[in-house]
Design a protein around this motif. Structure first.
Motif, PDB file in Angstrom:
ATOM      1  N   MET A   1       0.662  -1.078   0.148  1.00 58.65           N
ATOM      2  CA  MET A   1       0.009   0.043   0.001  1.00 58.65           C
ATOM      3  C   MET A   1       0.837   1.062   0.077  1.00 58.65           C
ATOM      4  N   SER A   2       0.721   2.243  -0.922  1.00 61.99           N
ATOM      5  CA  SER A   2       1.644   3.471  -0.933  1.00 61.99           C
ATOM      6  C   SER A   2       0.946   4.379   0.062  1.00 61.99           C
ATOM      7  N   ILE A   3       1.991   5.198   0.429  1.00 63.42           N
ATOM      8  CA  ILE A   3       1.889   6.133   1.739  1.00 63.42           C
ATOM      9  C   ILE A   3       1.647   7.370   0.984  1.00 63.42           C
ATOM     10  N   ALA A   4       0.381   8.198   1.330  1.00 64.98           N
ATOM     11  CA  ALA A   4       0.044   9.516   0.912  1.00 64.98           C
ATOM     12  C   ALA A   4       0.581  10.424   1.910  1.00 64.98           C
ATOM     13  N   THR A  63       1.726  13.703  -2.596  1.00 60.87           N
ATOM     14  CA  THR A  63       2.347  12.590  -3.176  1.00 60.87           C
ATOM     15  C   THR A  63       1.667  11.265  -2.632  1.00 60.87           C
ATOM     16  N   GLU A  64       1.760  10.392  -3.643  1.00 56.89           N
ATOM     17  CA  GLU A  64       1.227   8.838  -3.078  1.00 56.89           C
ATOM     18  C   GLU A  64       1.999   8.084  -3.706  1.00 56.89           C
ATOM     19  N   GLY A  65       2.878   7.384  -2.491  1.00 59.66           N
ATOM     20  CA  GLY A  65       3.916   6.496  -3.085  1.00 59.66           C
ATOM     21  C   GLY A  65       5.173   7.308  -3.667  1.00 59.66           C
ATOM     22  N   GLU A  66       5.628   6.990  -5.016  1.00 58.95           N
ATOM     23  CA  GLU A  66       6.534   7.627  -5.805  1.00 58.95           C
ATOM     24  C   GLU A  66       5.675   8.625  -6.655  1.00 58.95           C
ATOM     25  N   TRP A 108      -6.226  10.829  -9.613  1.00 62.86           N
ATOM     26  CA  TRP A 108      -6.020  10.359  -8.330  1.00 62.86           C
ATOM     27  C   TRP A 108      -6.918  11.047  -7.418  1.00 62.86           C
TER      28      TRP A 108
END
Length: 183
Positions: A1-4, A63-66, A108
């Motif tokens: 899971m990506s970090i925002a 940002t979300e992930g990269e 997004w």
């Protein structure tokens, strides 16, 4: 899971912010080719570099992930933005913050990025001494109006009309507290 996350933008982010603006404007202003052409006619990357370096506003990047997914520009509101239609200033003019721009790339959307951007910008404005915020939103931009209303911001009765050269866009000024509880 990506970090925002939300962070301060740097001049190295100017190209990505210009890209996000272009993608968001293509979705929002598809029926106004002149507005998109005007955006193409300027050096958007240089304008965003200048905005990031401008000492009286702050640019935040979501940002979300990269991935860079959205941005917000905030600062103490200039008198011209706070004044009513007659030019009169409210008593709290010097303590009013302006959300000059808040855009999230459409793909997004609905993932909390706009809320995180507004919440972070509101915190930054409070640190500058602002007690309330304002923003201008197109009267027909129902998603943005709904977003700000959910944050507790409502129209204050002030309207302005922008001439795009092809048509006019009617904007309403929204205002609300900077003590936000957005998830």
């Amino acid at each position: 899971m990506s970090i925002a996350r939300v962070r301060l933008a740097t001049v190295e982010d100017a190209k990505e912010i210009a890209r996000i603006q272009r993608v968001a404007w293509e979705a929002a202003y598809a029926d106004l080719p002149g507005a998109l052409a005007a955006l193409d006619a300027v050096d958007a990357e240089q304008q965003w570099t200048d905005a990031i370096e401008f000492p009286f506003s702050t640019v935040y990047l979501a940002t979300e992930g990269e991935f860079n997914v959205g941005f917000c520009v905030a600062g103490i509101a200039p008198e011209s933005e706070v004044a009513d239609a007659s030019g009169a200033l409210p008593d709290d003019a010097a303590k009013t913050g302006l959300i000059a721009s808040l855009l999230v790339e459409p793909r997004w959307g609905r993932r909390g990025h706009a809320g995180r951007l507004l919440g972070t910008a509101a915190q930054g404005l409070r640190e500058l001494g602002a007690e309330r915020g304002i923003s201008w939103v197109g009267q027909s931009d129902h998603p943005a109006l709904g977003f700000y209303r959910r944050a507790g911001w409502n129209p204050d009765g002030t309207v302005r009309v922008l001439d795009t050269g092809e048509t006019t866009i009617r904007e309403v000024r929204l205002t609300g507290t900077l003590d936000l509880a957005l998830a």
